[in-house]
Design a protein around this motif. Sequence first.
Motif, mmCIF file in Angstrom:
data_model
loop_
_atom_site.group_PDB
_atom_site.id
_atom_site.type_symbol
_atom_site.label_atom_id
_atom_site.label_comp_id
_atom_site.label_asym_id
_atom_site.label_seq_id
_atom_site.Cartn_x
_atom_site.Cartn_y
_atom_site.Cartn_z
ATOM 1 N N UNK A 184 0.872 -1.175 0.000
ATOM 2 C CA UNK A 184 0.000 0.000 0.000
ATOM 3 C C UNK A 184 0.908 1.225 0.000
ATOM 4 N N UNK A 185 0.389 2.318 -0.503
ATOM 5 C CA UNK A 185 1.200 3.524 -0.650
ATOM 6 C C UNK A 185 0.614 4.636 0.216
ATOM 7 N N UNK A 186 1.467 5.279 0.988
ATOM 8 C CA UNK A 186 1.051 6.486 1.710
ATOM 9 C C UNK A 186 1.258 7.652 0.750
ATOM 10 N N UNK A 187 0.137 8.303 0.380
ATOM 11 C CA UNK A 187 0.212 9.412 -0.585
ATOM 12 C C UNK A 187 -0.097 10.728 0.125
ATOM 13 N N UNK A 188 0.388 11.788 -0.445
ATOM 14 C CA UNK A 188 0.176 13.096 0.172
ATOM 15 C C UNK A 188 -1.307 13.404 0.312
ATOM 16 N N UNK A 189 -1.729 13.796 1.508
ATOM 17 C CA UNK A 189 -3.140 14.144 1.678
ATOM 18 C C UNK A 189 -3.526 15.383 0.867
ATOM 19 N N UNK A 190 -2.552 16.234 0.582
ATOM 20 C CA UNK A 190 -2.837 17.438 -0.195
ATOM 21 C C UNK A 190 -2.453 17.169 -1.649
ATOM 22 N N UNK A 237 -15.648 2.320 -8.310
ATOM 23 C CA UNK A 237 -16.069 0.947 -8.579
ATOM 24 C C UNK A 237 -15.861 0.116 -7.316
ATOM 25 N N UNK A 238 -16.624 -0.976 -7.191
ATOM 26 C CA UNK A 238 -16.555 -1.741 -5.937
ATOM 27 C C UNK A 238 -15.175 -2.345 -5.702
ATOM 28 N N UNK A 239 -14.472 -2.711 -6.756
ATOM 29 C CA UNK A 239 -13.099 -3.196 -6.569
ATOM 30 C C UNK A 239 -12.164 -2.003 -6.645
ATOM 31 N N UNK A 240 -11.497 -1.678 -5.539
ATOM 32 C CA UNK A 240 -10.598 -0.521 -5.586
ATOM 33 C C UNK A 240 -9.437 -0.770 -6.561
ATOM 34 N N UNK A 241 -8.771 0.314 -6.935
ATOM 35 C CA UNK A 241 -7.655 0.191 -7.880
ATOM 36 C C UNK A 241 -6.579 -0.727 -7.304
ATOM 37 N N UNK A 258 -10.364 1.546 0.141
ATOM 38 C CA UNK A 258 -11.462 2.401 -0.329
ATOM 39 C C UNK A 258 -11.121 3.871 -0.082
ATOM 40 N N UNK A 259 -10.500 4.141 1.061
ATOM 41 C CA UNK A 259 -10.137 5.524 1.370
ATOM 42 C C UNK A 259 -9.151 6.057 0.337
ATOM 43 N N UNK A 260 -8.149 5.236 -0.003
ATOM 44 C CA UNK A 260 -7.170 5.657 -1.020
ATOM 45 C C UNK A 260 -7.875 5.922 -2.342
ATOM 46 N N UNK A 261 -8.758 4.996 -2.689
ATOM 47 C CA UNK A 261 -9.424 5.060 -3.988
ATOM 48 C C UNK A 261 -10.284 6.323 -4.100
ATOM 49 N N UNK A 301 -7.243 19.190 -0.057
ATOM 50 C CA UNK A 301 -7.463 17.749 0.113
ATOM 51 C C UNK A 301 -8.881 17.374 -0.279
ATOM 52 N N UNK A 302 -9.013 16.168 -0.816
ATOM 53 C CA UNK A 302 -10.348 15.616 -1.057
ATOM 54 C C UNK A 302 -10.947 15.267 0.292
ATOM 55 N N UNK A 303 -12.193 15.701 0.527
ATOM 56 C CA UNK A 303 -12.771 15.494 1.861
ATOM 57 C C UNK A 303 -13.421 14.141 2.053
ATOM 58 N N UNK A 304 -13.921 13.537 0.976
ATOM 59 C CA UNK A 304 -14.630 12.273 1.142
ATOM 60 C C UNK A 304 -13.622 11.118 1.186
ATOM 61 N N UNK A 305 -14.030 10.024 1.802
ATOM 62 C CA UNK A 305 -13.058 8.941 1.891
ATOM 63 C C UNK A 305 -13.641 7.543 1.725
ATOM 64 N N UNK A 306 -14.895 7.354 2.039
ATOM 65 C CA UNK A 306 -15.405 5.982 2.010
ATOM 66 C C UNK A 306 -16.897 6.017 1.718
#
Lengths: 154, 709
Positions: free
Chosen positions: B222-228, B336-340, B418-421, B640-645
């Motif tokens: 999994x990758x930790x990506x910049x929140x901004x 989509x239901x299957x995350x990237x 899902x949060x990443x996606x 930052x994108x506010x939505x996550x799940x």
Amino acid sequence: MAQLTLRVNGKSHSLDIDPDTPLVWVLRDHLDLTGTKYSCGISECGACTVLVDGAAERSCTMPVSDAVGSEITTIEGLGVTELHPLQKAWIEDEVPQCGYCQPGQLMTAAGLLNRNPHPSEEEIVAEMSDVLCRCGTYLRIKKAVAKTVKGGKS
Amino acid sequence: MSRITNLSRRDFLKASAAATGALVLGFRMGQSANAAVAGGDIVFNPNAWLEINRGGEVIIQVPWSELGQGALTAVPMLLADELEVDFGKVQVRKARNDPRFGNMGTGGSRSVRTSWDPVRTAGATARVMLVAAAAKRWQVPVDECQARLGVITHEKSGRSMTYGAISAAAAGQEVPVDIPLKPKSKRTIIGHDMPRKDTPDKVVGKADFGLDQRLEGMLFAVVARSPVLEGSVKSFDDTAALAVPGVTRTVEIETGIAVLADHSWAALKGREALKIEWDDGPNTGLNSANISERLAAADPAKAPVMRGDGDSAGALTTAAKVVEAVYELPYISHSPMEPMNCTARITGDRCEVWVPIQSVTWGESVAAQYADVPRENVTIQPTYAGGGFGRRLMVDYVAETVAIAKAVGRPVQMFMTRQDDTRHGLYRPTSRHTLKAALDDQNRPIAWTHHLAAPSISGQLNPERFSDGRDEGAVNGASNLPYEIPNIEVTYSMVNTPVPTCWLRSVYNTQNGLANECFFDEMARSGGHDPVQLRLELLPKDSRLRGTLERAQKEWGWPRKLNSGRGQGTASHSSFGSHVTMMAEVSVGDDGWPRVHEILCVVDCGPVVHPDGLNSQIQGVVGFALSALMREEITIRNGSVQQSNFDDYPPLRLKEMPDVTVITIDSEDDIGGIGEPGYPPLGPAVLNALFDATGKRVRKLPIAGNFKG
Ligand code: FES
Ligand code: FES
């Protein structure tokens, strides 16, 4: 880490594992039962639904330690010798599109029928509304569950 | 830069064409070269589509990704019908990247429509070769032989032979050209309901999605990506992450820090334990509100004219009446239901990739680039995709995965939560539509103007190429307004932002179609016209769209009598070669949420290949489009994108799904797509019905709490 034994689809598995690991990852990564799907991880979508002692439960928020001592059934164990009536209805009515949510849909429906073999349409809609399908196969899900309840006739 | 930026431009353009339908895909058939040199188990392989093996099994390769739209069934139906085989016995395979298929990209609702001629021809050609080989062996005239269900018979002499038995001989022939195709009356598979090839695996948990790939020695990442947006890693400390049992290592890539582990949960725990100091970059001041302001500030006078018929400005000044409205749509996510996710293995100078993907060829070039291997050494094996909706046309997740696999020297499966996606997606652009209609003294429109202000998907990816601000794709559905109005002007202000964008099911038709058809309703009603009648007056007599409206009017009984509190609405839109009218019946519940009770959909897509598949796609797109209309919105706060799940980005559920009736106008007119064209009319039909029910116009989406209190 802990030693524990898990019963899945009628077989026992010994695991040396962090007991907090959510069941979905244990099934998928440790037991190679990839039919159970991950999608949200927070009990919102139902993709990860399995049967725990016959009742539909979300495996993404269930620590594996909570499943010890129970009989777990995954989509791979739903219709082993013969397809489950729900699976037959799913095929006849061509329910799936992408199919990703469908193991969770089927296990949720199976849990419903275990608890209530003759749900009304309202009960079917209420229960199946817990499981997301981004492809929008909802009308067919409703129809296929109702058909199963009626013994395979729509 | 923290984004994957150096994706190949050339392939992007091809993918872009595939997604938007702006260009004709360079589709080519495999030619005769390997008809005779089929290797291994394969004895007959007259083109890239078809193989017959020693056991006589017919195998059809499908170069379109199966995203749920049924490509793996409908495309083989085209071939099997001409080949004359038992569809139940045909095996289908998801084709790997293969230059014989040209550019492989699944989008633009084109799987079936671009296959229509070449794939039927591929089947017919193979059949002719098989029959010719049998006739030659029997020393009888070819036209005395019949092919049916995989068997060739010569009735006169009572002889018959299976395709398998003659295929080796058939393989030695030249591939014939100009084979006539069957007329509609002779089709036995096309136009009939065949069982979907993917259903049996999908109900027993055996379908191999991207996340289900398992390779020897594979690590989960999994990758930790910049929140901004566009932030980057300043420094990081992975001591605690590496202490998590199961975590094997971390690696820095362009987009952030990857954590690798023996299993998914360890990777996730490891990522939580990472300490990262981010450089937030230039976008911390970016908010949804200031993006909306920028759209509102776009000057129509400076916007390129994308369509200019007559003199709209003049007509607006002399008009008896001017109607005007502004529609605003948000960014939305494909989700989509299957995350990237993507799985890659690099061995020496070879790179193998297993991935749920729409842009196979673009994926190939990106994999070659990040693995640093020659392109011909890359294999891309598309897996089943747990939905796509356009998101998998982008290949950012392939680049990330291959970069990680290259760095760690082990097979890797990178997955997004899902949060990443949701947070690190690429979104359907926000848009603002200013529409004006000039009416004459009969309240009939004499001018229509539509000013669109929106980010350009193509322009954001490829700024140099679109430096003149003219993105034809962005005005799809606006510039081709179907009504006969003497003065029409469509202008487009390209307002690009740092929010990454991507094609979403029917792309700009989602916005332009909605703005057009809602505004048409406003215009009609403000002039006292019935919205169906006025459409019929303004649609050309021979228009296929008009045909769908006439049919819908009849089936619905428009305007029909409704119970009190109910409303009805209509909308018509053409896209991706198909023509669709929808009618909706709605009410607003006591809880302030709209209820859509019923949708009627009339589709003219020319020939219907798989009727039940079409029905399923329309049901599905109704749910997908209604979901967006009701409450989907991606918002930006401080970059930052506010939505996550799915709790704060909640898709439609079964209890909100309307009844859907689908009617097709099955014809031999040009074939159109079916995955996307149902999207655009749904929103306006529902919004117009809500106006009918409540007298309230919703012009800013999503509907959300609009009818509450
Ligand atoms: S993955 Fe468990 S409910 Fe969504
Ligand atoms: S079938 Fe695709 S998410 Fe349900």
